[in-house]
Write a protein that holds these residues in place. Structure first.
Motif, short mmCIF file in Angstrom:
data_model
loop_
_atom_site.label_atom_id
_atom_site.label_comp_id
_atom_site.label_asym_id
_atom_site.label_seq_id
_atom_site.Cartn_x
_atom_site.Cartn_y
_atom_site.Cartn_z
N CYS A 29 0.60 -14.28 -1.13
CA CYS A 29 -0.40 -14.12 -1.55
C CYS A 29 -0.52 -13.17 -2.63
CB CYS A 29 -1.86 -13.25 -0.32
SG CYS A 29 -3.32 -13.35 -0.90
N GLY A 30 -0.72 -13.72 -3.80
CA GLY A 30 -0.55 -13.04 -4.97
C GLY A 30 -1.49 -12.89 -6.27
N PRO A 90 -12.49 -2.48 -8.46
CA PRO A 90 -11.71 -1.12 -7.88
C PRO A 90 -10.71 -1.84 -7.46
CG PRO A 90 -13.36 -1.05 -6.74
CD PRO A 90 -14.07 -1.79 -8.27
N LEU A 91 -9.09 -1.24 -7.03
CA LEU A 91 -8.03 -2.32 -6.50
C LEU A 91 -7.42 -1.36 -6.14
CD1 LEU A 91 -6.89 -4.61 -9.45
CD2 LEU A 91 -8.62 -5.08 -7.87
N SER A 92 -6.70 -1.82 -4.39
CA SER A 92 -6.44 -1.28 -3.50
C SER A 92 -4.63 -2.33 -3.01
CB SER A 92 -6.80 -1.18 -2.47
OG SER A 92 -7.55 0.06 -3.09
N LEU A 93 -3.92 -2.53 -4.08
CA LEU A 93 -3.48 -3.93 -4.12
C LEU A 93 -2.28 -3.13 -2.45
CD1 LEU A 93 -2.05 -5.43 -7.73
CD2 LEU A 93 -4.28 -5.78 -5.98
N HIS A 94 -2.08 -2.24 -3.14
CA HIS A 94 -0.81 -1.34 -1.68
C HIS A 94 -1.51 -1.18 -0.08
CE1 HIS A 94 2.75 0.17 0.04
NE2 HIS A 94 1.81 0.71 0.65
N GLU A 95 -2.77 -0.94 -0.61
CA GLU A 95 -3.28 -1.13 1.20
C GLU A 95 -3.64 -1.64 1.52
OE1 GLU A 95 -7.65 0.32 2.53
OE2 GLU A 95 -6.48 1.73 1.17
N TRP A 96 -3.84 -3.53 1.05
CA TRP A 96 -4.39 -4.42 0.86
C TRP A 96 -3.31 -5.58 1.33
CZ3 TRP A 96 -7.69 -5.71 -3.69
CH2 TRP A 96 -9.16 -4.38 -3.84
N VAL A 138 -0.96 -7.01 -0.80
CA VAL A 138 -0.89 -7.74 -1.66
C VAL A 138 0.35 -8.03 -1.97
CG1 VAL A 138 -0.69 -8.73 -3.98
CG2 VAL A 138 -2.99 -7.43 -2.33
N ASP A 139 1.21 -9.60 -1.80
CA ASP A 139 2.84 -9.58 -2.47
C ASP A 139 2.92 -9.40 -3.37
OD1 ASP A 139 3.86 -10.08 0.31
OD2 ASP A 139 2.90 -12.12 0.26
N PHE A 140 2.19 -9.48 -4.33
CA PHE A 140 2.66 -9.70 -5.92
C PHE A 140 0.96 -9.58 -6.74
CE2 PHE A 140 2.94 -14.61 -5.47
CZ PHE A 140 2.48 -14.41 -7.01
#
Length: 416
Positions: A215-216, A227-233, A235-237
């Motif tokens: 998922c990218g 607001p974004l929380s890519l690591h917590e979610w 997310v691959d890239f």
């Protein structure tokens, strides 16, 4: 007036004047700031940016190549991009080693897809929204072709339901559930450029991972906006540009994110100068030594400001609720008007409202756009029927919203 808090940050930006943007109907106010509601396309220049660029030009002129390692302001060029990474990490909700400041949006998208899109006979599809930004669609198609696959059979697009303008969460999740075993990559835009819809990123990512999909995200319209929380979610890239809500200027450098879990298994595929470990970069070793890893303010005020603009638009006598759009509008008939095709709920959108003009395909949008610009109201158009207005939290205020709606009414009055 609503109660949107005022910000001193507005004074830190250089707003074009009415005269600068060609507002020929405001000749008596040519030196006053225009009503700039186009930060979703190109953010305004900050005063500090101009100062910094002038400083760097002077360093280049006086230091030349020495500036790479000996900089009078301690901004040595050899590590200049690295200085952006802590800010990127905070903005996208990541660890510093998961982000990098590099290249351009589409180039980064290709690099990420080239690393993460690994089609097999069973799992080969790319799931995206039907109206992804054109350059993204080109990238998806070319990546499929690079693997010897037919884009028409590989790219799986999710469309709104008939008569609707944006995607329903349940429809996205349903197609991931039903097609998941054949989907190699789920890739959506964080905020949809055309409608302004903010996709439920955490939920989509979780569903994609449950089905074994990579998922990218393309965050061009989301970074600095929501607001974004890519690591917590998990997310691959992700990839993004910086010239919209991050105000870096035209041609501003872009960014990438790669989750740290890929550090050991997903090594850089293409070796190069800036990807090499800086501790040995200038010793010119023959073997590539990659750098490990990929090398908030705003939301409450943004919501209040966008809500305020929406409320003013609803009060316009030319506003037509989506549910009241009659078939005659689709056939090029009916009185001029507009509707809003951006989701109403603030959790489903960022700082953007997309106005869809009626009757469809009759040139109403273009006439309204020209009238707005003549009054110093700067939005941007998506042919044939949409104008996007973005009240950006950093420098827009309630008065900008009121001015935009005032001249929208005048434009319609003149048209009818």
């Amino acid at each position: 007036m609503s109660s949107v808090p005022e910000l001193p940050l507005r004074n830190e930006f250089l707003l074009p004047t009415n005269g600068d943007v060609g507002a020929n109907r405001l000749l008596n106010e040519s030196t006053k700031p225009c009503t700039y509601l186009c930060g979703n396309s190109l953010g305004l220049m900050s005063k500090r940016s101009k100062e910094l660029i002038e400083e760097e030009m002077n360093v280049w002129a006086t230091r030349g190549v020495v500036g790479h390692f000996d900089h009078p302001h301690k901004r040595e060029w050899v590590a200049l991009a690295d200085q952006a990474e802590p800010y990127f990490a905070e903005i996208v909700g990541a660890k510093e080693k998961e982000v990098a400041c590099m290249s351009t949006l589409t180039t980064n998208l290709h690099l990420m897809m080239d690393s993460f899109y690994k089609p097999t006979a069973e799992r080969y599809k790319i799931l995206c929204e039907a109206k992804a930004f054109p350059s993204d669609q080109y990238a998806f198609a070319s990546q499929a072709q690079a693997h010897g696959l037919d884009p028409a059979k590989v790219i799986l697009e999710v469309s709104p339901r008939p008569g609707e303008f944006y995607l329903r969460e349940e429809d996205i999740l349903a197609i991931i559930q039903s097609e998941g075993s054949s989907i190699a990559l789920v890739i959506f835009s964080g905020v949809q450029y055309y409608t302004g819809q903010w996709f439920p990123m955490e939920i989509i990512t979780r569903k994609a991972k449950e089905q074994g999909c990579i998922c990218g995200w393309d965050l061009a319209h989301a970074v600095g906006n929501v607001p974004l929380s890519l690591h917590e979610w998990d997310v691959d890239f992700a990839v993004w540009c910086t010239y919209k809500y991050l105000n870096s200027g035209p041609g501003g450098i872009a960014g990438i994110y790669v989750h740290e879990k890929w550090n050991d298994s997903m090594r850089p595929k293409y070796a190069g100068w800036w990807g090499h470990n800086p501790s040995t970069r200038f010793t010119m070793p023959r073997k590539f030594s990659p750098i490990e890893g990929a090398s908030g303010y705003q939301q409450k005020r943004s919501i209040m400001l966008t809500d305020y603009l929406e409320k003013l638009l609803w009060q316009s006598k030319y506003f037509v609720p989506v549910g009241d759009i009659e078939p005659k509008y689709q056939q090029g008939h009916g009185k001029p008007g507009f509707t809003i095709i951006t989701p109403h709920d603030s959790k489903d959108r960022g700082a953007q409202l997309s106005l869809f003009f009626l009757p469809m395909g009759t040139g109403v949008m273009q006439k309204i756009l020209e009238s707005l610009q003549s009054h110093g109201v700067i939005g941007d158009e998506r042919q044939p029927d949409v104008i996007r207005l973005a009240p950006v939290h950093l420098y827009n205020n309630e008065a900008d919203c009121e001015t935009a709606v005032k001249f929208l009414e005048i434009a319609f009055d003149e048209l009818v």
